[in-house]
Every structure is written in C-alpha cells, then in structure tokens.
Design a protein around this motif. Structure first.
Motif, PDB file in Angstrom:
ATOM      1  N   THR A  31       6.899  12.390   9.373  1.00  0.00           N
ATOM      2  CA  THR A  31       5.450  12.358   9.411  1.00  0.00           C
ATOM      3  C   THR A  31       4.976  10.921   9.213  1.00  0.00           C
ATOM      4  OG1 THR A  31       5.229  12.706   7.023  1.00  0.00           O
ATOM      5  CG2 THR A  31       5.393  14.670   8.408  1.00  0.00           C
ATOM      6  N   GLU A  32       3.673  10.708   9.390  1.00  0.00           N
ATOM      7  CA  GLU A  32       3.126   9.374   9.163  1.00  0.00           C
ATOM      8  C   GLU A  32       3.315   8.963   7.706  1.00  0.00           C
ATOM      9  OE1 GLU A  32      -0.894   9.228  10.399  1.00  0.00           O
ATOM     10  OE2 GLU A  32      -0.446   9.577  12.530  1.00  0.00           O
ATOM     11  N   ASN A  33       3.229   9.904   6.794  1.00  0.00           N
ATOM     12  CA  ASN A  33       3.453   9.597   5.374  1.00  0.00           C
ATOM     13  C   ASN A  33       4.878   9.137   5.117  1.00  0.00           C
ATOM     14  OD1 ASN A  33       0.835  10.255   4.697  1.00  0.00           O
ATOM     15  ND2 ASN A  33       1.322  12.400   4.226  1.00  0.00           N
ATOM     16  N   ASP A  34       5.846   9.769   5.794  1.00  0.00           N
ATOM     17  CA  ASP A  34       7.247   9.367   5.633  1.00  0.00           C
ATOM     18  C   ASP A  34       7.438   7.923   6.076  1.00  0.00           C
ATOM     19  OD1 ASP A  34       7.970  11.882   4.723  1.00  0.00           O
ATOM     20  OD2 ASP A  34       8.295  12.629   6.762  1.00  0.00           O
ATOM     21  N   ILE A  35       6.882   7.573   7.236  1.00  0.00           N
ATOM     22  CA  ILE A  35       7.027   6.209   7.754  1.00  0.00           C
ATOM     23  C   ILE A  35       6.319   5.221   6.839  1.00  0.00           C
ATOM     24  CG2 ILE A  35       6.473   4.698   9.702  1.00  0.00           C
ATOM     25  CD1 ILE A  35       6.729   7.116  11.532  1.00  0.00           C
ATOM     26  N   GLU A  36       5.130   5.596   6.344  1.00  0.00           N
ATOM     27  CA  GLU A  36       4.400   4.714   5.433  1.00  0.00           C
ATOM     28  C   GLU A  36       5.159   4.513   4.129  1.00  0.00           C
ATOM     29  OE1 GLU A  36       1.443   2.157   4.328  1.00  0.00           O
ATOM     30  OE2 GLU A  36       1.774   3.105   6.275  1.00  0.00           O
ATOM     31  N   LYS A  37       5.800   5.571   3.642  1.00  0.00           N
ATOM     32  CA  LYS A  37       6.595   5.479   2.420  1.00  0.00           C
ATOM     33  C   LYS A  37       7.762   4.532   2.599  1.00  0.00           C
ATOM     34  CE  LYS A  37       9.114   8.332  -0.923  1.00  0.00           C
ATOM     35  NZ  LYS A  37       9.561   9.700  -1.257  1.00  0.00           N
ATOM     36  N   MET A  38       8.457   4.598   3.743  1.00  0.00           N
ATOM     37  CA  MET A  38       9.579   3.698   3.997  1.00  0.00           C
ATOM     38  C   MET A  38       9.108   2.257   4.079  1.00  0.00           C
ATOM     39  SD  MET A  38      12.138   5.767   6.565  1.00  0.00           S
ATOM     40  CE  MET A  38      10.917   6.146   7.810  1.00  0.00           C
ATOM     41  N   ARG A  39       7.967   2.030   4.683  1.00  0.00           N
ATOM     42  CA  ARG A  39       7.424   0.670   4.778  1.00  0.00           C
ATOM     43  C   ARG A  39       7.062   0.128   3.396  1.00  0.00           C
ATOM     44  NH1 ARG A  39       3.795   1.944  10.124  1.00  0.00           N
ATOM     45  NH2 ARG A  39       5.328   1.282  11.688  1.00  0.00           N
ATOM     46  N   ASN A  40       6.475   0.980   2.560  1.00  0.00           N
ATOM     47  CA  ASN A  40       6.122   0.556   1.202  1.00  0.00           C
ATOM     48  C   ASN A  40       7.358   0.224   0.384  1.00  0.00           C
ATOM     49  OD1 ASN A  40       3.385   0.868   1.690  1.00  0.00           O
ATOM     50  ND2 ASN A  40       3.324   2.988   0.930  1.00  0.00           N
ATOM     51  N   GLN A  41       8.417   1.006   0.556  1.00  0.00           N
ATOM     52  CA  GLN A  41       9.666   0.723  -0.155  1.00  0.00           C
ATOM     53  C   GLN A  41      10.235  -0.621   0.277  1.00  0.00           C
ATOM     54  OE1 GLN A  41      11.968   4.183   0.860  1.00  0.00           O
ATOM     55  NE2 GLN A  41      11.286   5.357  -0.934  1.00  0.00           N
ATOM     56  N   ARG A  42      10.166  -0.892   1.554  1.00  0.00           N
ATOM     57  CA  ARG A  42      10.652  -2.175   2.065  1.00  0.00           C
ATOM     58  C   ARG A  42       9.812  -3.324   1.532  1.00  0.00           C
ATOM     59  NH1 ARG A  42      14.243  -5.819   2.981  1.00  0.00           N
ATOM     60  NH2 ARG A  42      13.767  -7.222   4.714  1.00  0.00           N
ATOM     61  N   LEU A  43       8.488  -3.144   1.454  1.00  0.00           N
ATOM     62  CA  LEU A  43       7.613  -4.175   0.936  1.00  0.00           C
ATOM     63  C   LEU A  43       7.887  -4.450  -0.530  1.00  0.00           C
ATOM     64  CD1 LEU A  43       5.201  -6.048   1.439  1.00  0.00           C
ATOM     65  CD2 LEU A  43       3.690  -4.143   0.832  1.00  0.00           C
ATOM     66  N   GLU A  44       8.096  -3.410  -1.324  1.00  0.00           N
ATOM     67  CA  GLU A  44       8.413  -3.573  -2.737  1.00  0.00           C
ATOM     68  C   GLU A  44       9.723  -4.319  -2.925  1.00  0.00           C
ATOM     69  OE1 GLU A  44       8.053  -3.469  -6.785  1.00  0.00           O
ATOM     70  OE2 GLU A  44       6.560  -2.998  -5.238  1.00  0.00           O
ATOM     71  N   SER A  45      10.700  -4.022  -2.101  1.00  0.00           N
ATOM     72  CA  SER A  45      11.986  -4.710  -2.171  1.00  0.00           C
ATOM     73  C   SER A  45      11.824  -6.195  -1.868  1.00  0.00           C
ATOM     74  CB  SER A  45      12.966  -4.075  -1.187  1.00  0.00           C
ATOM     75  OG  SER A  45      14.177  -4.795  -1.158  1.00  0.00           O
ATOM     76  N   MET A  46      11.019  -6.522  -0.885  1.00  0.00           N
ATOM     77  CA  MET A  46      10.776  -7.926  -0.535  1.00  0.00           C
ATOM     78  C   MET A  46      10.062  -8.653  -1.677  1.00  0.00           C
ATOM     79  SD  MET A  46       9.664  -7.437   3.469  1.00  0.00           S
ATOM     80  CE  MET A  46       9.301  -9.184   3.698  1.00  0.00           C
ATOM     81  N   LYS A  47       9.134  -7.966  -2.362  1.00  0.00           N
ATOM     82  CA  LYS A  47       8.439  -8.567  -3.495  1.00  0.00           C
ATOM     83  C   LYS A  47       9.414  -8.885  -4.621  1.00  0.00           C
ATOM     84  CE  LYS A  47       3.900  -6.404  -2.754  1.00  0.00           C
ATOM     85  NZ  LYS A  47       2.899  -5.448  -3.293  1.00  0.00           N
ATOM     86  N   GLN A  48      10.312  -7.962  -4.934  1.00  0.00           N
ATOM     87  CA  GLN A  48      11.305  -8.175  -5.980  1.00  0.00           C
ATOM     88  C   GLN A  48      12.229  -9.329  -5.639  1.00  0.00           C
ATOM     89  OE1 GLN A  48      11.397  -6.738  -8.953  1.00  0.00           O
ATOM     90  NE2 GLN A  48       9.619  -5.448  -8.463  1.00  0.00           N
ATOM     91  N   GLU A  49      12.632  -9.400  -4.394  1.00  0.00           N
ATOM     92  CA  GLU A  49      13.503 -10.494  -3.954  1.00  0.00           C
ATOM     93  C   GLU A  49      12.777 -11.837  -4.079  1.00  0.00           C
ATOM     94  OE1 GLU A  49      15.972 -11.901   0.054  1.00  0.00           O
ATOM     95  OE2 GLU A  49      15.045  -9.917  -0.064  1.00  0.00           O
ATOM     96  N   HIS A  50      11.503 -11.865  -3.715  1.00  0.00           N
ATOM     97  CA  HIS A  50      10.717 -13.100  -3.817  1.00  0.00           C
ATOM     98  C   HIS A  50      10.570 -13.525  -5.276  1.00  0.00           C
ATOM     99  CE1 HIS A  50       7.752 -16.136  -2.870  1.00  0.00           C
ATOM    100  NE2 HIS A  50       6.894 -15.577  -3.707  1.00  0.00           N
ATOM    101  N   LYS A  51      10.336 -12.562  -6.181  1.00  0.00           N
ATOM    102  CA  LYS A  51      10.213 -12.859  -7.604  1.00  0.00           C
ATOM    103  C   LYS A  51      11.501 -13.465  -8.146  1.00  0.00           C
ATOM    104  CE  LYS A  51       9.275 -10.635 -12.052  1.00  0.00           C
ATOM    105  NZ  LYS A  51       8.982  -9.339 -12.739  1.00  0.00           N
TER     106      LYS A  51
END
Length: 309
Positions: A31-51
């Motif tokens: 669903t669109e929610n599933d795809i949005e959830k995967m994108r958010n997880q990827r964004l959070e991972s990138m934030k942690q890596e940047h930190k």
C-alpha cells in the motif's frame, strides 16, 4: 546429457516462476503506507549515519595530525582503551546494523524498481503468470485423465508398456503379496501418489510380469523402478537407501524419488531429511532383502513367512 540439461532448465524455470509469483503477491499487497514507511526508515537511517560522521569529524577524524608531545598520544590512547569495553559491546550491534544495512539496500533497490515499473510492466507480468497458470492447469488435467493422483495396481505387464506412452514419469513398485516389506512401501506410495500428480504411481506383481521382471533385472523385493520418458533412470532396491530399517518416513522416500528425478521435489536434494534415529527396525520381518528365485514356485527367498518355520 541433454535430458539432464533440460531438467536443470525446467528446475530453473520453476524457481523463476515461484519468484514471479511471490513478487506479484508482494506487489499486490503493498500500500502507499507501506512504501511511505520504507522511505521513512531509509531517511532515519541516513540521519543516524550523518550524526555519526559529525561525531567523527568533531574528534578530528579525516585528518593526518602531528602530535606536539607524547602527552597527546597518551590522551588519545587512554580514550581508546577506555572505549574498548564499549566497542566490544557494540560489535554485536554493529553486525546487526550491517545486516540491517543489507536489508535496507535491498529495500532501496526494490523501491527503485517499483518506481520504474509502469502499468504495462505490471500487466505484462500478470499476463505471463496467467498464461503459466493456464498451461499448468492444462497439464494437470492431462495428468488426471491419465490416472495420476492415484496408486494403481496393474493387472499385467502389458499395462506398464501402455502407460509409458502416456506418462512422462512413472514410479513402479515391483512386489509380491507374501513379502511384508512391500506392504510398507504401499503405505508410503499411496500418500505420495496423491501429493505428486505429476508422476504416475503403480504397482506390479512380479508373478504376473515375468518378462518385464527379467528384463529390468528385478531380483530383490521390494524394488521401486523410476522411469522418465520410457527410460529407467533409477531404482530403489530394498530399504538400504531409506535408512535401512522398516520404519522409514514418507519424507525419506519422497526425497529419494526426487533424487532419482521421478517427482518434483521442493526440498534440498543434496541431503536427505532428518529421520528419527531412535526408531527401531521391526524385527518380525527385519531380515536382509532376499532374491527372487523360481517365478511362481513356493521357494521364493523373498517370502519372509517361509523363514519363520
């Protein structure tokens, strides 16, 4: 060699088909929610890596520094040794992060693939799957029309020649009523015949089939002959390949039939499924397999009842 290569191609095609099925099922469930959830997880991972990179840069990483005195070396080594315990505790977490990163990369690749898919691509995949299902259904109807799905007894050896013209794969159990181990084989083959309708399962009494018994060199009962395209590909003689005891499982026999190419086996052909090592051999007729001697005479060595006297 050509048949082996063809079989490998069929196996590869079947694996590809199963992957397509799984992919279609997954696509339909997203669903669109599933795809949005995967994108958010990827964004959070990138934030942690940047930190983390910012922390490294704040500690002077990324440069080749000259230490003015030895004191600074002791300072950074003290920090290092103090952090060993913390780092060791993080090793396991790091491994988990690496596994998560691999999964994340797979998600990224999947998202990229999904974004590139067009309606025509999805429709094409669905049409291919539909065509494959139609062909499979047609094949199943042919198998059922030829008596697949049942474990039949052939009245004479002539019927065996007849079914080789209709069925590509045949499992034929050569038996005699007086041989008790043949009844054990019957029990398992009845189950497998219903499970593997791609193969014709039959039994043939050796007393009614002297010609084919002699031609196929059937000398020990029970013997299971595996035929593919009217050619004997393999045979199972006695219970040696089945754990060498009377209480072998149906799974073991199924694996052995798959190893001989007689059925479509879904498991690992390189090693047999686990059998219960605590099972005991039935000692009432737990003697060595014996040979057939004398056709219809009563001195057959495979008749265990005769040895009880």
């Amino acid at each position: 060699m050509e048949q082996v290569f063809g079989q490998k191609l069929m196996e590869a095609a079947q694996i590809a088909e199963e992957q397509v099925d799984a992919e279609l099922n997954r696509l339909e469930k997203l669903t669109e929610n599933d795809i949005e959830k995967m994108r958010n997880q990827r964004l959070e991972s990138m934030k942690q890596e940047h930190k983390k990179r910012q922390e490294w840069m704040a500690n002077g990483h990324g440069e080749y520094d000259e230490l003015p005195t030895e004191k600074e070396l002791f300072d950074i080594t003290c920090v290092f040794f103090l952090s060993i315990k913390f780092n060791m505790e993080q090793v396991f977490g790091q491994k988990l992060m690496e596994a998560a990163q691999i999964a994340e990369e797979q998600v990224d690749a999947e998202l990229n693939r999904l974004e590139k898919l067009t309606e025509n691509d999805i429709e094409k995949m669905r049409n291919q799957r539909l065509e494959s299902m139609k062909q499979e259904h047609k094949k199943r109807q042919e198998w059922m029309a030829n008596g697949h799905g049942e474990y039949d007894e052939l009245p004479t050896e002539k019927e065996l020649f007849d079914i080789t013209k209709k069925s590509e794969r045949i499992v034929c159990h050569f038996y005699r009523d007086s041989t008790m181990r043949c009844k054990i084989v019957d029990k398992h083959l009845e189950i497998l015949a219903r499970k593997h309708i791609e193969t014709k399962f039959v039994k043939l009494n050796v007393d009614r089939a002297p010609f084919i018994t002699e031609r196929l060199h059937v000398k020990t009962l029970p013997t299971i002959v595996l035929m593919v395209d009217n050619i004997v590909k393999d045979r199972i003689v006695g219970f040696t390949d089945l754990g060498n005891h009377d209480e072998f499982s149906t799974d073991i026999l199924e694996w052995r039939l798959g190893k001989g190419g007689a059925i479509d086996y879904k498991g690992d052909l390189t090693s047999p499924p686990e059998d219960n090592p605590k099972k005991k051999t039935i000692t009432v007729f737990g003697k060595k397999p014996k040979t057939i001697r004398g056709g219809n005479t009563n001195d057959d060595d495979d008749d265990d009842d005769d040895d009880d006297n």
